[in-house]
Design an enzyme around this catalytic site. Structure first.
Site, PDB file in Angstrom:
ATOM      1  N   THR A  48       0.822  -1.205   0.000  1.00 30.70           N
ATOM      2  CA  THR A  48       0.000   0.000   0.000  1.00 30.70           C
ATOM      3  C   THR A  48       0.856   1.255   0.000  1.00 30.70           C
ATOM      4  O   THR A  48       0.479   2.280  -0.573  1.00 30.70           O
ATOM      5  CB  THR A  48      -0.942  -0.004   1.212  1.00 30.70           C
ATOM      6  OG1 THR A  48      -1.775  -1.167   1.155  1.00 30.70           O
ATOM      7  CG2 THR A  48      -1.816   1.234   1.249  1.00 30.70           C
ATOM      8  N   TYR A 136       4.904 -11.841   5.998  1.00 31.62           N
ATOM      9  CA  TYR A 136       3.798 -11.433   5.123  1.00 31.62           C
ATOM     10  C   TYR A 136       3.541 -12.559   4.132  1.00 31.62           C
ATOM     11  O   TYR A 136       4.348 -12.798   3.231  1.00 31.62           O
ATOM     12  CB  TYR A 136       4.177 -10.140   4.413  1.00 31.62           C
ATOM     13  CG  TYR A 136       3.069  -9.447   3.656  1.00 31.62           C
ATOM     14  CD1 TYR A 136       1.760  -9.919   3.646  1.00 31.62           C
ATOM     15  CD2 TYR A 136       3.342  -8.278   2.959  1.00 31.62           C
ATOM     16  CE1 TYR A 136       0.764  -9.267   2.958  1.00 31.62           C
ATOM     17  CE2 TYR A 136       2.354  -7.603   2.261  1.00 31.62           C
ATOM     18  CZ  TYR A 136       1.067  -8.100   2.262  1.00 31.62           C
ATOM     19  OH  TYR A 136       0.087  -7.441   1.569  1.00 31.62           O
ATOM     20  N   LYS A 164       1.218 -11.346   8.764  1.00 34.89           N
ATOM     21  CA  LYS A 164       0.167 -10.662   8.032  1.00 34.89           C
ATOM     22  C   LYS A 164      -0.367 -11.675   7.023  1.00 34.89           C
ATOM     23  O   LYS A 164       0.348 -12.101   6.110  1.00 34.89           O
ATOM     24  CB  LYS A 164       0.667  -9.407   7.319  1.00 34.89           C
ATOM     25  CG  LYS A 164      -0.458  -8.700   6.543  1.00 34.89           C
ATOM     26  CD  LYS A 164       0.017  -7.439   5.826  1.00 34.89           C
ATOM     27  CE  LYS A 164      -1.134  -6.808   5.046  1.00 34.89           C
ATOM     28  NZ  LYS A 164      -0.704  -5.612   4.271  1.00 34.89           N
ATOM     29  N   ILE A 204      -4.166  -5.621   9.581  1.00 32.01           N
ATOM     30  CA  ILE A 204      -3.287  -4.627   8.955  1.00 32.01           C
ATOM     31  C   ILE A 204      -4.020  -4.217   7.693  1.00 32.01           C
ATOM     32  O   ILE A 204      -4.096  -4.976   6.726  1.00 32.01           O
ATOM     33  CB  ILE A 204      -1.896  -5.204   8.636  1.00 32.01           C
ATOM     34  CG1 ILE A 204      -1.200  -5.634   9.932  1.00 32.01           C
ATOM     35  CG2 ILE A 204      -1.057  -4.177   7.882  1.00 32.01           C
ATOM     36  CD1 ILE A 204       0.136  -6.331   9.710  1.00 32.01           C
TER      37      ILE A 204
END
Length: 314
Positions: A48, A136, A164, A204
Site C-alpha cells: 500500500t 507477510y 500478516k 493490517i
C-alpha cells in the site's frame, strides 16, 4: 493472540507531493489522523505504501517523519520486503536505525524459491536486527505460499512473532494458530471479524487509511462481548471494502483517490500504477459517506471517530 504492535494497524499509503516526491509533512499529518482515529500501529512501506517504487532513502525518511509525528502513541512496523535477501537485510538494518518498532518481511517474489529457501531467507533477515518480525504471506502477489509446516518451524525463531495473512486459507491459518503463539493479522478486510473470532490478533488494513474508526469499532464491539454488533459493523463496511480492494484497482490507487477527494494527504501514485478515474472516485466517495452514519457504535467507541472530514475538505 495478543501483540505488542496492537490490534488495529493501518497499512499507510506513502503521500507524495505534486511533483511526485515524498511528502514528509503530509505523511506526518496522515499518520496523526490515523492514530487519532483508532490505529494502534502503522505499517509503512508495504505494498500500500508503494514500496516497489520508493527508494531506500525515502523509506527511511518516512519512518523518521512518522515517528516524530506520533511519538510512542503507536507502533511503527516497517516493510522490508525484497526478492534479494541481502537487500532485505540492509532494509531491516536501516529501519531499525530510523526508529521502527518491528519489521514486515515479505516472501521473496518472482523467483519462487522452495520452502527450505523461503525459511532460510526469513531466518537470515530476522537474525539481522533485534526487532520483532511479522511475516507477510501473500502468495497471490509473490507467487509463493508460506506453507503451514514452514510457518510452524519459523514460529520457533525468537524474533518471528506474527503474520500478516493474505493467503485466503482460514483452515491453514487455524492450524498454525492452534500450535503456535504467532500473532495473526488479517490483511484482507473481509476477514477482520472471522479471523479475530478464532484467535487472530487484529488487522493490517489499507481501508483503515480512510475509515480507521469504523474498522476499529469491529474489534471493540467483539472485545466488549457484543458479537452481533461486531458482525453488523463488519457487514456495514463491506461495500467500501469491496470497492477499495476487490473492484479491479489496487488498494493503493483507491486509497489515494479517496483520500485526495477528501482533501487529505495522498498525492499521485507512481508508475506503473495509474490514478483512479472520476467515475470510480465518485463511487468511492459515495460508499465512504454512507458508512459512518450507519455505524452508531462509533458514538461510544473508545477509538472515537471525530477525525472524519467532510468530502472535499480537510
Amino acid at each position: 493472540m495478543t501483540s505488542s504492535f496492537g490490534r488495529a494497524l493501518g497499512a499507510m499509503i506513502t503521500p507524495f507531493d505534486g511533483s511526485g516526491a515524498l511528502d514528509r509533512e503530509g505523511a506526518a499529518r496522515l499518520a496523526v489522523r490515523l492514530v487519532d482515529g483508532g490505529c494502534e500501529g502503522l505499517v509503512l512501506s508495504g505494498t500500500t505504501g508503494e514500496s516497489p517504487t520508493t527508494s531506500d532513502a525515502e523509506k527511511a525518511e518516512l519512518i523518521r517523519a512518522v515517528r516524530e509525528a506520533v511519538g510512542e502513541r503507536a507502533s511503527i512496523v516497517a516493510g522490508v520486503g525484497s526478492a534479494d535477501t541481502a537487500h532485505a537485510k540492509e532494509l531491516a538494518r536501516q529501519a531499525e536505525r530510523a526508529g521502527a518498532d518491528g519489521l514486515l518481511l515479505l516472501t521473496p517474489y518472482y523467483s519462487r524459491p522452495p520452502q527450505d529457501a523461503v525459511e532460510e531467507h526469513f531466518r537470515t533477515v530476522a537474525d539481522t536486527t533485534g526487532l520483532p518480525v511479522l511475516l507477510y504471506d501473500i502468495p497471490g502477489r509473490t507467487g509463493t505460499r508460506i506453507e503451514p509446516g514452514t510457518m510452524l518451524r519459523l514460529a520457533e525463531h525468537p524474533r518471528i512473532v506474527g503474520v500478516k495473512d493474505c493467503a485466503y486459507d482460514l483452515l491453514g491459518t487455524q492450524k498454525v494458530l492452534s500450535r503456535t503463539e504467532l500473532a495473526y493479522y488479517t490483511g484482507c478486510e473481509e476477514f477482520i471479524l472471522p479471523l479475530y473470532a478464532v484467535g487472530g490478533a487484529g488487522y493490517i488494513s489499507t481501508v483503515a487509511n480512510v475509515v480507521p474508526a469504523e474498522l476499529r469499532a469491529i474489534l471493540d464491539a467483539f472485545d466488549a462481548g457484543d458479537t452481533a454488533g461486531a458482525a453488523l459493523l463488519q457487514r456495514l463496511a463491506l461495500p467500501l471494502i469491496e470497492l477499495m480492494m476487490a473492484d479491479g484497482l489496487p488498494g493503493t490507487v483507491t486509497a489515494k483517490a479517496l483520500l485526495g477527494a477528501l482533501g487529505l494527504p495522498s498525492g499521485p501514485v507512481r508508475a506503473p500504477l495509474r490514478a483512479a478515474d472520476a467515475v470510480r472516485t465518485a463511487r468511492l466517495v459515495a460508499a465512504y459517506e454512507a458508512l459512518s452514519p450507519a455505524c452508531p457504535a462509533l458514538q461510544s467507541s473508545p477509538s472515537g471517530g471525530t477525525s472524519r472530514p467532510e468530502a472535499g475538505g480537510a
